[in-house]
Scaffold this motif. Structure first.
Motif, PDB file in Angstrom:
ATOM      1  N   SER A 175     106.319  19.987  99.537  1.00 35.78           N
ATOM      2  CA  SER A 175     106.246  20.166 100.985  1.00 35.78           C
ATOM      3  C   SER A 175     105.095  21.066 101.406  1.00 35.78           C
ATOM      4  O   SER A 175     104.542  20.905 102.498  1.00 35.78           O
ATOM      5  CB  SER A 175     107.563  20.740 101.514  1.00 35.78           C
ATOM      6  OG  SER A 175     107.862  21.981 100.899  1.00 35.78           O
ATOM      7  N   LYS A 176     104.709  22.009 100.541  1.00 33.67           N
ATOM      8  CA  LYS A 176     103.646  22.948 100.913  1.00 33.67           C
ATOM      9  C   LYS A 176     103.085  23.626  99.675  1.00 33.67           C
ATOM     10  O   LYS A 176     103.816  23.846  98.698  1.00 33.67           O
ATOM     11  CB  LYS A 176     104.202  23.995 101.891  1.00 33.67           C
ATOM     12  CG  LYS A 176     103.177  24.977 102.417  1.00 33.67           C
ATOM     13  CD  LYS A 176     103.710  25.748 103.621  1.00 33.67           C
ATOM     14  CE  LYS A 176     104.924  26.594 103.294  1.00 33.67           C
ATOM     15  NZ  LYS A 176     105.351  27.431 104.441  1.00 33.67           N
ATOM     16  N   LEU A 193     100.787  27.108  98.625  1.00 33.45           N
ATOM     17  CA  LEU A 193     100.171  28.363  99.032  1.00 33.45           C
ATOM     18  C   LEU A 193      99.081  28.740  98.034  1.00 33.45           C
ATOM     19  O   LEU A 193      99.294  28.678  96.824  1.00 33.45           O
ATOM     20  CB  LEU A 193     101.220  29.485  99.083  1.00 33.45           C
ATOM     21  CG  LEU A 193     102.434  29.257  99.986  1.00 33.45           C
ATOM     22  CD1 LEU A 193     103.349  30.483  99.948  1.00 33.45           C
ATOM     23  CD2 LEU A 193     102.013  28.946 101.411  1.00 33.45           C
ATOM     24  N   ALA A 236      96.170  17.557  97.295  1.00 27.80           N
ATOM     25  CA  ALA A 236      96.971  17.912  98.465  1.00 27.80           C
ATOM     26  C   ALA A 236      96.424  17.219  99.715  1.00 27.80           C
ATOM     27  O   ALA A 236      97.184  16.671 100.525  1.00 27.80           O
ATOM     28  CB  ALA A 236      96.987  19.426  98.645  1.00 27.80           C
ATOM     29  N   LYS A 237      95.105  17.229  99.873  1.00 27.70           N
ATOM     30  CA  LYS A 237      94.488  16.559 101.021  1.00 27.70           C
ATOM     31  C   LYS A 237      94.772  15.060 100.989  1.00 27.70           C
ATOM     32  O   LYS A 237      95.122  14.451 102.009  1.00 27.70           O
ATOM     33  CB  LYS A 237      92.976  16.791 101.020  1.00 27.70           C
ATOM     34  CG  LYS A 237      92.541  18.207 101.379  1.00 27.70           C
ATOM     35  CD  LYS A 237      91.026  18.334 101.310  1.00 27.70           C
ATOM     36  CE  LYS A 237      90.556  19.731 101.700  1.00 27.70           C
ATOM     37  NZ  LYS A 237      89.080  19.867 101.571  1.00 27.70           N
ATOM     38  N   GLY A 267      98.377  14.345 101.975  1.00 28.18           N
ATOM     39  CA  GLY A 267      98.853  14.903 103.224  1.00 28.18           C
ATOM     40  C   GLY A 267      99.800  16.076 103.062  1.00 28.18           C
ATOM     41  O   GLY A 267     100.647  16.330 103.925  1.00 28.18           O
ATOM     42  N   ILE A 268      99.663  16.817 101.960  1.00 31.15           N
ATOM     43  CA  ILE A 268     100.506  17.980 101.709  1.00 31.15           C
ATOM     44  C   ILE A 268      99.877  19.201 102.375  1.00 31.15           C
ATOM     45  O   ILE A 268      98.679  19.464 102.215  1.00 31.15           O
ATOM     46  CB  ILE A 268     100.668  18.223 100.193  1.00 31.15           C
ATOM     47  CG1 ILE A 268     101.356  17.023  99.537  1.00 31.15           C
ATOM     48  CG2 ILE A 268     101.466  19.502  99.927  1.00 31.15           C
ATOM     49  CD1 ILE A 268     101.317  17.062  98.009  1.00 31.15           C
ATOM     50  N   ILE A 269     100.671  19.941 103.120  1.00 24.25           N
ATOM     51  CA  ILE A 269     100.178  21.157 103.766  1.00 24.25           C
ATOM     52  C   ILE A 269      99.783  22.182 102.699  1.00 24.25           C
ATOM     53  O   ILE A 269     100.528  22.406 101.739  1.00 24.25           O
ATOM     54  CB  ILE A 269     101.267  21.762 104.670  1.00 24.25           C
ATOM     55  CG1 ILE A 269     101.614  20.787 105.806  1.00 24.25           C
ATOM     56  CG2 ILE A 269     100.823  23.104 105.245  1.00 24.25           C
ATOM     57  CD1 ILE A 269     102.843  21.195 106.583  1.00 24.25           C
ATOM     58  N   PHE A 270      98.606  22.772 102.859  1.00 25.83           N
ATOM     59  CA  PHE A 270      98.246  23.885 101.984  1.00 25.83           C
ATOM     60  C   PHE A 270      97.646  25.001 102.830  1.00 25.83           C
ATOM     61  O   PHE A 270      96.950  24.751 103.820  1.00 25.83           O
ATOM     62  CB  PHE A 270      97.308  23.453 100.851  1.00 25.83           C
ATOM     63  CG  PHE A 270      95.966  22.969 101.291  1.00 25.83           C
ATOM     64  CD1 PHE A 270      94.868  23.820 101.356  1.00 25.83           C
ATOM     65  CD2 PHE A 270      95.787  21.634 101.630  1.00 25.83           C
ATOM     66  CE1 PHE A 270      93.626  23.362 101.749  1.00 25.83           C
ATOM     67  CE2 PHE A 270      94.545  21.164 102.030  1.00 25.83           C
ATOM     68  CZ  PHE A 270      93.461  22.031 102.087  1.00 25.83           C
ATOM     69  N   GLN A 271      97.963  26.222 102.437  1.00 28.93           N
ATOM     70  CA  GLN A 271      97.543  27.385 103.214  1.00 28.93           C
ATOM     71  C   GLN A 271      96.884  28.419 102.313  1.00 28.93           C
ATOM     72  O   GLN A 271      97.338  28.644 101.189  1.00 28.93           O
ATOM     73  CB  GLN A 271      98.753  28.038 103.893  1.00 28.93           C
ATOM     74  CG  GLN A 271      99.425  27.213 104.957  1.00 28.93           C
ATOM     75  CD  GLN A 271     100.630  27.940 105.521  1.00 28.93           C
ATOM     76  OE1 GLN A 271     101.681  27.978 104.897  1.00 28.93           O
ATOM     77  NE2 GLN A 271     100.476  28.545 106.694  1.00 28.93           N
ATOM     78  N   TYR A 313     105.883  24.605  97.061  1.00 28.51           N
ATOM     79  CA  TYR A 313     107.264  24.398  97.485  1.00 28.51           C
ATOM     80  C   TYR A 313     107.625  22.954  97.135  1.00 28.51           C
ATOM     81  O   TYR A 313     106.963  22.018  97.591  1.00 28.51           O
ATOM     82  CB  TYR A 313     107.391  24.575  98.992  1.00 28.51           C
ATOM     83  CG  TYR A 313     107.293  25.996  99.498  1.00 28.51           C
ATOM     84  CD1 TYR A 313     108.381  26.618 100.078  1.00 28.51           C
ATOM     85  CD2 TYR A 313     106.092  26.711  99.418  1.00 28.51           C
ATOM     86  CE1 TYR A 313     108.293  27.918 100.564  1.00 28.51           C
ATOM     87  CE2 TYR A 313     105.993  28.008  99.898  1.00 28.51           C
ATOM     88  CZ  TYR A 313     107.088  28.609 100.469  1.00 28.51           C
ATOM     89  OH  TYR A 313     107.002  29.893 100.938  1.00 28.51           O
TER      90      TYR A 313
END
Length: 250
Positions: free
Chosen positions: A23-24, A26, A44-45, A48-52, A73
């Motif tokens: 889901s994400k 970090l 991830a890109k 479409g996985i959110i990465f921060q 996550y």
């Protein structure tokens, strides 16, 4: 509920395998990027996985883990149903490892890692009195939990009966056995190697169900090997015998 996967290699393996929902992710700001980090970001890109990118202080709550500035996550690991594994067709014989009460997550993760490296098809373990798959196990396995069938069962005894009824031979690793682990011919049968708990070994019920009992001979009169090391030694005997029989590296 989400679980966590820590470390560059583990997150990379998780994304590469693609068997669990992420889901994400970090990532720590200002850490040195290497090829593995670049690949994690690219995957991830692509998916479409959110990465921060977060500052270092945000990772302090995970300081007890070797996160290397990368945390994913993920949905809880997907277990394989025993019947699905049992009746899945495969060329040649199947080989599995069973843990009967291996409670240390580092040992359990190491056993899973060795099982993948040695070409085993599944790891079977009980839902109680045994480590379950968590972030520590995943880290210790170096991501190997994503590359093998993981079968959690309520009753090892019942599962072993089903294995025996489906042409599996049960091999118990016991330091008090008479036969050595290399005296077994692993190449011509379906088999399951059973490893016991760190303190008590294999339960008497499972021991009675076993077709073979084998030990690892030791020159010095020491207590015993670590269960993860012992499992690797026994599993890799099957690899050695396969190479010797076929004349080819595997």
């Amino acid at each position: 509920m989400d679980d966590f996967v820590f470390g560059r290699n583990n997150v990379y393996e998780l994304l590469q395998k693609g068997s669990r929902n992420v889901s994400k992710i970090l990532l720590m700001k200002n850490m040195r990027e290497n090829n593995k980090i670049t690949q994690i970001i690219d995957m991830a890109k692509e998916r479409g996985i959110i990465f921060q990118f977060l500052p270092k202080e945000k990772f302090t709550q995970y300081s007890q883990y070797s996160h290397q500035g990368v945390i994913a996550y993920v949905a809880p690991v997907k277990y394989t149903e025993f019947e699905d594994f049992l009746f899945r067709k495969k060329d040649g014989y199947k080989k599995v490892i069973i843990t009967d009460g291996v409670e240390d997550p580092h040992n359990f993760g190491s056993i899973i890692r060795s099982a993948v490296c040695a070409g085993f098809d599944a790891v079977i373990f009980p839902s109680r009195r045994n480590a379950n798959i968590n972030s520590t196990v995943e880290k210790s396995s170096a991501g190997a939990v994503n590359h093998i069938d993981l079968i959690m069962v309520n009753s090892l005894s019942a599962i072993i009966d089903k294995l025996k009824n489906n042409d599996f031979w049960i091999i118990a690793s016991d330091m008090n056995a008479k036969d050595n682990y290399y005296d077994i011919n692993y190449c011509d049968m379906n088999f399951a190697i059973v490893m016991g708990s760190e303190k008590e070994g294999i339960s008497q019920t499972i021991m009675k169900q076993s077709d073979y009992k084998v030990k690892i001979p030791m020159i010095n009169k020491f207590d015993s090997l670590n269960v993860a090391n012992a499992a690797s030694i026994v599993m890799y005997e099957s690899v050695k015998q396969t190479i010797q029989k076929t004349g080819n590296d595997v």
